[in-house]
Design a protein around this motif. Structure first.
Motif, PDB file in Angstrom:
ATOM      1  N   ASP A 154       0.822  -1.202   0.000  1.00 21.12           N
ATOM      2  CA  ASP A 154       0.000   0.000   0.000  1.00 21.12           C
ATOM      3  C   ASP A 154       0.864   1.265   0.000  1.00 21.12           C
ATOM      4  OD1 ASP A 154       0.919   0.263   2.636  1.00 21.12           O
ATOM      5  OD2 ASP A 154      -0.921  -0.552   3.498  1.00 21.12           O
ATOM      6  N   ASP A 155       0.211   2.409   0.127  1.00 21.82           N
ATOM      7  CA  ASP A 155       0.908   3.694   0.095  1.00 21.82           C
ATOM      8  C   ASP A 155       1.913   3.828   1.238  1.00 21.82           C
ATOM      9  OD1 ASP A 155      -0.370   4.524  -2.218  1.00 21.82           O
ATOM     10  OD2 ASP A 155      -1.992   5.510  -1.133  1.00 21.82           O
ATOM     11  N   ALA A 156       1.611   3.239   2.387  1.00 18.85           N
ATOM     12  CA  ALA A 156       2.540   3.303   3.520  1.00 18.85           C
ATOM     13  C   ALA A 156       3.843   2.567   3.188  1.00 18.85           C
ATOM     14  CB  ALA A 156       1.893   2.717   4.776  1.00 18.85           C
ATOM     15  N   ASP A 157       3.732   1.470   2.457  1.00 17.98           N
ATOM     16  CA  ASP A 157       4.927   0.731   2.046  1.00 17.98           C
ATOM     17  C   ASP A 157       5.763   1.564   1.075  1.00 17.98           C
ATOM     18  OD1 ASP A 157       4.269  -1.699   3.485  1.00 17.98           O
ATOM     19  OD2 ASP A 157       2.757  -2.054   1.935  1.00 17.98           O
ATOM     20  N   LEU A 158       5.085   2.228   0.152  1.00 13.34           N
ATOM     21  CA  LEU A 158       5.789   3.088  -0.796  1.00 13.34           C
ATOM     22  C   LEU A 158       6.451   4.258  -0.067  1.00 13.34           C
ATOM     23  CD1 LEU A 158       6.608   3.891  -3.641  1.00 13.34           C
ATOM     24  CD2 LEU A 158       4.348   4.965  -3.904  1.00 13.34           C
ATOM     25  N   GLU A 159       5.750   4.828   0.890  1.00 16.79           N
ATOM     26  CA  GLU A 159       6.321   5.923   1.676  1.00 16.79           C
ATOM     27  C   GLU A 159       7.570   5.449   2.427  1.00 16.79           C
ATOM     28  OE1 GLU A 159       4.842   8.464   5.478  1.00 16.79           O
ATOM     29  OE2 GLU A 159       3.420   8.308   3.808  1.00 16.79           O
ATOM     30  N   ARG A 160       7.520   4.264   3.001  1.00 20.41           N
ATOM     31  CA  ARG A 160       8.666   3.713   3.722  1.00 20.41           C
ATOM     32  C   ARG A 160       9.826   3.476   2.759  1.00 20.41           C
ATOM     33  NH1 ARG A 160       9.818   0.635   8.423  1.00 20.41           N
ATOM     34  NH2 ARG A 160       8.371   2.091   9.355  1.00 20.41           N
ATOM     35  N   LEU A 161       9.537   2.932   1.587  1.00 21.59           N
ATOM     36  CA  LEU A 161      10.565   2.683   0.582  1.00 21.59           C
ATOM     37  C   LEU A 161      11.237   3.996   0.175  1.00 21.59           C
ATOM     38  CD1 LEU A 161      12.078   0.790  -1.332  1.00 21.59           C
ATOM     39  CD2 LEU A 161      10.138   0.977  -2.914  1.00 21.59           C
ATOM     40  N   ARG A 162      10.445   5.014  -0.042  1.00 15.54           N
ATOM     41  CA  ARG A 162      11.008   6.321  -0.410  1.00 15.54           C
ATOM     42  C   ARG A 162      11.815   6.920   0.730  1.00 15.54           C
ATOM     43  NH1 ARG A 162       5.751   8.444  -3.828  1.00 15.54           N
ATOM     44  NH2 ARG A 162       6.343   7.421  -5.785  1.00 15.54           N
ATOM     45  N   PHE A 163      11.381   6.703   1.951  1.00 16.42           N
ATOM     46  CA  PHE A 163      12.138   7.159   3.122  1.00 16.42           C
ATOM     47  C   PHE A 163      13.516   6.498   3.142  1.00 16.42           C
ATOM     48  CE2 PHE A 163      13.711   6.572   7.384  1.00 16.42           C
ATOM     49  CZ  PHE A 163      13.538   7.806   7.979  1.00 16.42           C
ATOM     50  N   ILE A 164      13.540   5.205   2.943  1.00 15.92           N
ATOM     51  CA  ILE A 164      14.801   4.454   2.947  1.00 15.92           C
ATOM     52  C   ILE A 164      15.744   5.002   1.875  1.00 15.92           C
ATOM     53  CG2 ILE A 164      15.856   2.191   2.500  1.00 15.92           C
ATOM     54  CD1 ILE A 164      13.167   0.988   3.631  1.00 15.92           C
ATOM     55  N   ARG A 165      15.220   5.195   0.678  1.00 15.12           N
ATOM     56  CA  ARG A 165      16.054   5.693  -0.426  1.00 15.12           C
ATOM     57  C   ARG A 165      16.567   7.103  -0.143  1.00 15.12           C
ATOM     58  NH1 ARG A 165      18.409   2.274  -3.119  1.00 15.12           N
ATOM     59  NH2 ARG A 165      18.427   3.564  -4.957  1.00 15.12           N
ATOM     60  N   SER A 166      15.732   7.961   0.426  1.00 10.95           N
ATOM     61  CA  SER A 166      16.158   9.325   0.757  1.00 10.95           C
ATOM     62  C   SER A 166      17.242   9.315   1.823  1.00 10.95           C
ATOM     63  CB  SER A 166      14.969  10.152   1.254  1.00 10.95           C
ATOM     64  OG  SER A 166      14.046  10.359   0.227  1.00 10.95           O
ATOM     65  N   ALA A 167      17.076   8.472   2.822  1.00  7.41           N
ATOM     66  CA  ALA A 167      18.082   8.373   3.885  1.00  7.41           C
ATOM     67  C   ALA A 167      19.401   7.841   3.329  1.00  7.41           C
ATOM     68  CB  ALA A 167      17.567   7.480   5.019  1.00  7.41           C
ATOM     69  N   GLN A 168      19.328   6.902   2.388  1.00  7.66           N
ATOM     70  CA  GLN A 168      20.552   6.406   1.758  1.00  7.66           C
ATOM     71  C   GLN A 168      21.243   7.507   0.968  1.00  7.66           C
ATOM     72  OE1 GLN A 168      18.940   2.857  -0.293  1.00  7.66           O
ATOM     73  NE2 GLN A 168      20.540   1.720   0.772  1.00  7.66           N
ATOM     74  N   LYS A 169      20.470   8.318   0.267  1.00  9.94           N
ATOM     75  CA  LYS A 169      21.056   9.424  -0.498  1.00  9.94           C
ATOM     76  C   LYS A 169      21.734  10.433   0.422  1.00  9.94           C
ATOM     77  CE  LYS A 169      17.995   9.047  -4.455  1.00  9.94           C
ATOM     78  NZ  LYS A 169      16.836   9.585  -5.162  1.00  9.94           N
TER      79      LYS A 169
END
Length: 135
Positions: free
Chosen positions: A42-57
């Protein structure tokens, strides 16, 4: 976007399916139960995925990201600030190291361009001090 398959989640998050699975194995993303033979995100999973990628960047390691996702955004602000300042200190140290490397390479390139000496100063420097002691 509710009801995304893993492929759609990965695409929307700008990663590959194997990256999503890797994050699941690390416990950064949940693995939803199967429904009709598929797992739906769901959208919460996508939000978490984007959070992870932003933190990695921002240069956070997955271990640090695990710590970040476990924190509450309202109650744990001081801990988040501590982790951010810690990361900034690491970045500052790395920048100092890179500046030193840049200055050394710039100096070597200048010596090389001058044409002085018998050997290339860049290759000579890369060989290290033991290169001159060979019998």
């Amino acid at each position: 976007m509710a009801g995304m398959t893993i492929g759609k989640l990965a695409e929307a998050g700008g990663v590959g399916v194997e990256t999503v699975r890797f994050y699941q194995r690390r416990g950064l993303l949940k693995t939803p139960p199967k429904s009709g033979g598929f797992r739906y995100y769901d959208d919460a999973d996508l939000e978490r995925l984007r959070f992870i990628r932003s933190a990695q960047k921002a240069g956070f390691t997955l271990t640090r990201i695990e710590e970040l996702v476990a924190l509450d955004p309202t109650r744990d602000r001081s801990e988040v600030l501590h982790l951010a300042r810690e990361r900034l200190a690491e970045i500052e140290e790395r920048l100092r190291e890179l500046e030193s490397v840049r200055d050394a390479l710039r100096d070597l390139a200048s010596h090389c361009a001058s044409g002085d000496g018998e050997v290339c100063p860049i290759l000579d420097a890369f060989q290290g001090p033991t290169a001159h002691c060979r019998a």
